[in-house]
Design an enzyme around this catalytic site. Structure first.
Site, short mmCIF file in Angstrom:
data_model
loop_
_atom_site.label_atom_id
_atom_site.label_comp_id
_atom_site.label_asym_id
_atom_site.label_seq_id
_atom_site.Cartn_x
_atom_site.Cartn_y
_atom_site.Cartn_z
N CYS A 349 2.95 -2.29 24.53
CA CYS A 349 4.26 -2.45 25.14
C CYS A 349 4.41 -1.54 26.36
CB CYS A 349 5.36 -2.23 24.10
SG CYS A 349 6.95 -2.98 24.57
N HIS A 449 4.10 -5.82 19.13
CA HIS A 449 4.26 -4.80 18.09
C HIS A 449 3.81 -5.41 16.75
CE1 HIS A 449 6.44 -2.07 20.68
NE2 HIS A 449 7.22 -3.08 21.06
#
Length: 510
Positions: A349, A449
């Site tokens: 991310c 994630h």
């Protein structure tokens, strides 16, 4: 003399909880163990056939999850939903504050970002947040027989009492009993409890129906005189003393302590992670601790990074600020040297964005408008956009269809460039390419994630970075389920359910 007396009589016992019955778990301090206690009680009651759901009116956390209804909540509430056998829903955490600096945070209401507020600005916004919290609770209570609500911080924060929605302000608004959790491992547990009660109003003290003492180590018989004194002093029962439970691998609510390590005692394959000032979703790395021979070390400010096989750049709520911090701490040179000697780097991310050539924020999504040169190890550029991308995703590793993964995306960045022609992942059902891999294969980045949760994908990625598999693969989901069951069994053994049942709205043998 007592602090507020015994409080009101408990709710009438029934064969099952009255629909919408709510009990709130508050703590004498932050990190007293409220999240864990709620998760344990949720799983214990769920296993006994109770229709229970978790709720936290206001959460401040940088570890977040994407819900089935397409919103964003604290990851700890997603864990508690799992404990209840439920899909996570935005009603379970209607107000989420994600700190971006020491003075301000992004505000998430009913799963959607509504903007940024500094501390003073949020105090003015609290009336709106309060209505959102009460509305979400009403909807949740209408769907479930019992709601276990979790407080935030301490109810005795005098400066935050006005307009409170996180603790007693919520409990008074919905007229629910409160169980107070205190952490004995910190020391001064009786002062914590008595001091907290002393700082509450008379009606708030009466609302506290009893206490749970958490994280006790030793012979509980030695604690009994203190428990007897506490019950005499307050006129309220101690519902139980929960022991320190070692080895739980459960989603944490708050940022990890710098320097915290794990794994196989520093032997084998070394994973090193800079503990960014605004690190988010560090839970992504918990599954690595399941692999034999893998150690995970978080490195805080001023700490020299130990030798590593893999450096992971984790998520961040303030990517440009944390990238500047990385440079200040010398990590650009550390990573360069690490790669020269054949090491590998994985960015997740925000970490993925940092590995690119440039991060632009023309609209000031995460601070003042502007741009910053990235570390340059991936041939991509990122532009931060106001619309946050929230979605659950699944797929496999490019070139390895057996390496299945499942996770979620939660980011403002749009990343593009020649490096994306060498994707890391394939996303189903349309086969969308995701992430990037450097030409030499040493550097990888992804927005997903939970990428490491599934053992096949985790082991395939580690193998590509030089790790040699040992032992049996373990599913992170299976381990989390087993630890929730272990937590429930601990609550069942050490809490006095006979005294708790009336407050939970359960029959004496429920």
């Amino acid at each position: 003399m007592t602090d507020g007396g015994a409080g009101p009589a408990g709710p009438a016992a029934t064969d099952s909880p009255v629909s919408g019955h709510t009990v709130m778990i508050q703590g004498t301090t932050s990190d007293a163990g409220k999240t864990t206690v709620v998760a344990g009680l949720c799983r214990l009651l769920h296993r006994r056939g109770v229709d229970v759901a978790p709720f936290k009116p206001q959460n401040m956390a940088l570890n977040a999850a994407v819900t089935d209804d397409g919103g964003e909540i604290g990851r700890s509430q997603a864990l508690q939903a799992r404990a209840c056998g439920l899909a996570p829903h935005t009603d379970m955490n209607p107000v989420l504050l994600k700190p971006e600096s020491d003075r301000g945070a992004q505000v998430i209401v009913n799963g959607r970002a509504i903007g940024h507020r500094d501390a003073v600005g949020y105090q003015r916004y609290k009336a709106v947040a309060r209505e959102a919290a009460l509305g979400a609770h009403a909807r949740l209570a209408a769907r479930h027989a019992l709601v276990l609500a979790e407080g935030a911080g301490s109810p005795a924060e005098i400066n935050l009492r006005e307009g409170d929605i996180a603790n007693m302000g919520f409990a008074e608004a919905v007229d629910c009993p409160v169980i107070l959790v205190a952490d004995i491992d910190r020391g001064g547990v009786f002062a914590q409890i008595v001091g907290t009660l002393a700082l509450l109003s008379e009606s708030e003290r009466a609302r506290v129906c009893g206490f749970i003492i958490n994280r006790f180590r030793g012979d509980s018989a030695l604690l009994q005189p203190g428990l007897d004194w506490l019950e005499r002093r307050t006129g309220k029962p101690v519902f139980g003393v929960l022991p320190w439970v070692r080895g739980l691998l459960l989603d944490a609510e708050d940022s990890i302590a710098p320097g915290d390590g794990g794994g196989a005692g520093g032997t084998g394959f070394h994973v090193v992670v800079p503990a960014l000032p605004r690190i988010s979703n560090h839970n992504d790395l918990d599954p690595l601790r399941l692999e034999p021979g893998v150690s995970v070390t978080f490195v805080g400010p001023g700490q020299p990074p130990p030798p590593a096989d893999l450096i992971v750049l984790p998520g961040s709520k303030s990517v440009r600020a944390d990238l500047a911090w990385l440079r200040e701490q010398g990590w650009a040179e550390v990573i360069s040297r690490h790669l020269r000697y054949g090491g590998h780097v994985l960015g997740l991310c925000g970490g993925y964005q940092m590995l690119g050539r440039r991060i632009a924020d023309p609209g000031g999504v995460e601070g003042p408008a502007g741009s910053l040169r990235g570390l340059g190890w991936l041939d991509v550029d990122t532009v931060l956009a106001p619309d946050k991308q929230l979605r659950q995703v699944a797929g496999d590793l490019v070139g390895n269809p057996q390496a299945r993964w499942r996770g979620y995306e939660i980011h403002n960045g749009v990343t593009a460039g020649p490096g994306c022609a060498r994707p890391l992942l394939r996303v189903e059902p349309d086969g969308r390419a995701e992430g990037a891999v450097s030409a030499d294969g040493q550097v990888m980045g992804s927005y997903v994630h939970g990428l490491l949760d599934e053992p096949d994908a985790r082991r395939a990625l580690l193998a590509a970075m030089g790790w040699r598999a040992r032992g049996r693969a373990v599913s992170y989901d299976s381990r989390r389920e087993a630890d929730l069951d272990r937590l429930a069994e601990t609550c069942g053994r050490h809490l006095d359910l006979a005294r708790l049942r009336p407050w939970l709205g359960l029959s004496p043998d429920g």
